[in-house]
Motif scaffolding. Structure first.
Motif, PDB file in Angstrom:
ATOM      1  N   TYR A  31       0.849  -1.199   0.000  1.00 45.13           N
ATOM      2  CA  TYR A  31       0.000   0.000   0.000  1.00 45.13           C
ATOM      3  C   TYR A  31       0.882   1.245   0.000  1.00 45.13           C
ATOM      4  CZ  TYR A  31      -3.269   3.576   1.546  1.00 45.13           C
ATOM      5  OH  TYR A  31      -4.013   4.720   1.632  1.00 45.13           O
ATOM      6  N   HIS A  32       0.479   2.254  -0.802  1.00 43.65           N
ATOM      7  CA  HIS A  32       1.268   3.484  -0.864  1.00 43.65           C
ATOM      8  C   HIS A  32       0.428   4.714  -1.217  1.00 43.65           C
ATOM      9  CE1 HIS A  32       1.084   1.975  -4.970  1.00 43.65           C
ATOM     10  NE2 HIS A  32       1.203   3.232  -5.340  1.00 43.65           N
ATOM     11  N   ASN A  33      -0.888   4.601  -1.129  1.00 42.74           N
ATOM     12  CA  ASN A  33      -1.756   5.674  -1.617  1.00 42.74           C
ATOM     13  C   ASN A  33      -1.761   6.940  -0.762  1.00 42.74           C
ATOM     14  OD1 ASN A  33      -2.444   3.965  -3.671  1.00 42.74           O
ATOM     15  ND2 ASN A  33      -4.374   3.348  -2.768  1.00 42.74           N
ATOM     16  N   HIS A  34      -1.576   6.823   0.557  1.00 46.32           N
ATOM     17  CA  HIS A  34      -1.671   8.016   1.388  1.00 46.32           C
ATOM     18  C   HIS A  34      -0.777   7.879   2.617  1.00 46.32           C
ATOM     19  CE1 HIS A  34      -3.423  11.432   3.443  1.00 46.32           C
ATOM     20  NE2 HIS A  34      -4.044  11.718   2.311  1.00 46.32           N
ATOM     21  N   CYS A  56       1.398  -0.161   6.489  1.00 45.35           N
ATOM     22  CA  CYS A  56       0.114   0.523   6.514  1.00 45.35           C
ATOM     23  C   CYS A  56      -0.527   0.232   7.870  1.00 45.35           C
ATOM     24  CB  CYS A  56      -0.776   0.065   5.359  1.00 45.35           C
ATOM     25  SG  CYS A  56      -1.401  -1.615   5.511  1.00 45.35           S
TER      26      CYS A  56
END
Length: 125
Positions: A31-34, A56
């Motif tokens: 995960y790296h979206n926010h 995350c």
């Protein structure tokens, strides 16, 4: 005037500082979206060291839940060796997690390559 950061930019800068990177990616799920949904996870309890990596929030909860049942203070007559032993065991768990993630990504790339056309000199054939 252009060097004044907006409130959102200031929050992102605090996130990057807290995570110790400007490119946070969960080492478990990718995960790296926010960056606000990311956490710096310690390899072993922070009472023993300050090393860690980015996870995350969900992965961090899954990984750290079993630690809640462990004592944080050394329990033996040789706390220095115990601390090193705990750290090495925790580090091995991190390496196993990273190895699984790398293996899954490798398998994904192989499957992708099998479905993609061949490319020679930048041209699909």
């Amino acid at each position: 005037m252009d060097d004044i950061l907006s409130p959102e930019e200031m929050r992102r800068e605090r996130d990057y500082k807290r995570l110790r990177t400007r490119n946070p990616i969960c080492i478990h799920c990718g995960y790296h979206n926010h960056p606000a949904a990311m956490e710096l996870a310690h390899i072993a309890p922070r009472e023993f060291h300050d090393d860690g990596g980015v996870l995350c929030s969900n992965c961090h909860r899954e990984v750290s839940d079993p630690e809640k049942d462990l004592p944080y203070a050394p329990q033996t007559q040789n706390p220095q060796i115990e601390t090193i032993g705990r750290y090495l065991l925790a580090l091995a768990e991190w390496f196993e997690r990273i190895a699984r993630t790398i293996a899954e990504f490798g398998a994904f790339l192989l499957a992708l390559a099998e479905r993609s056309p061949a490319i020679e000199d930048g041209v699909a054939t």
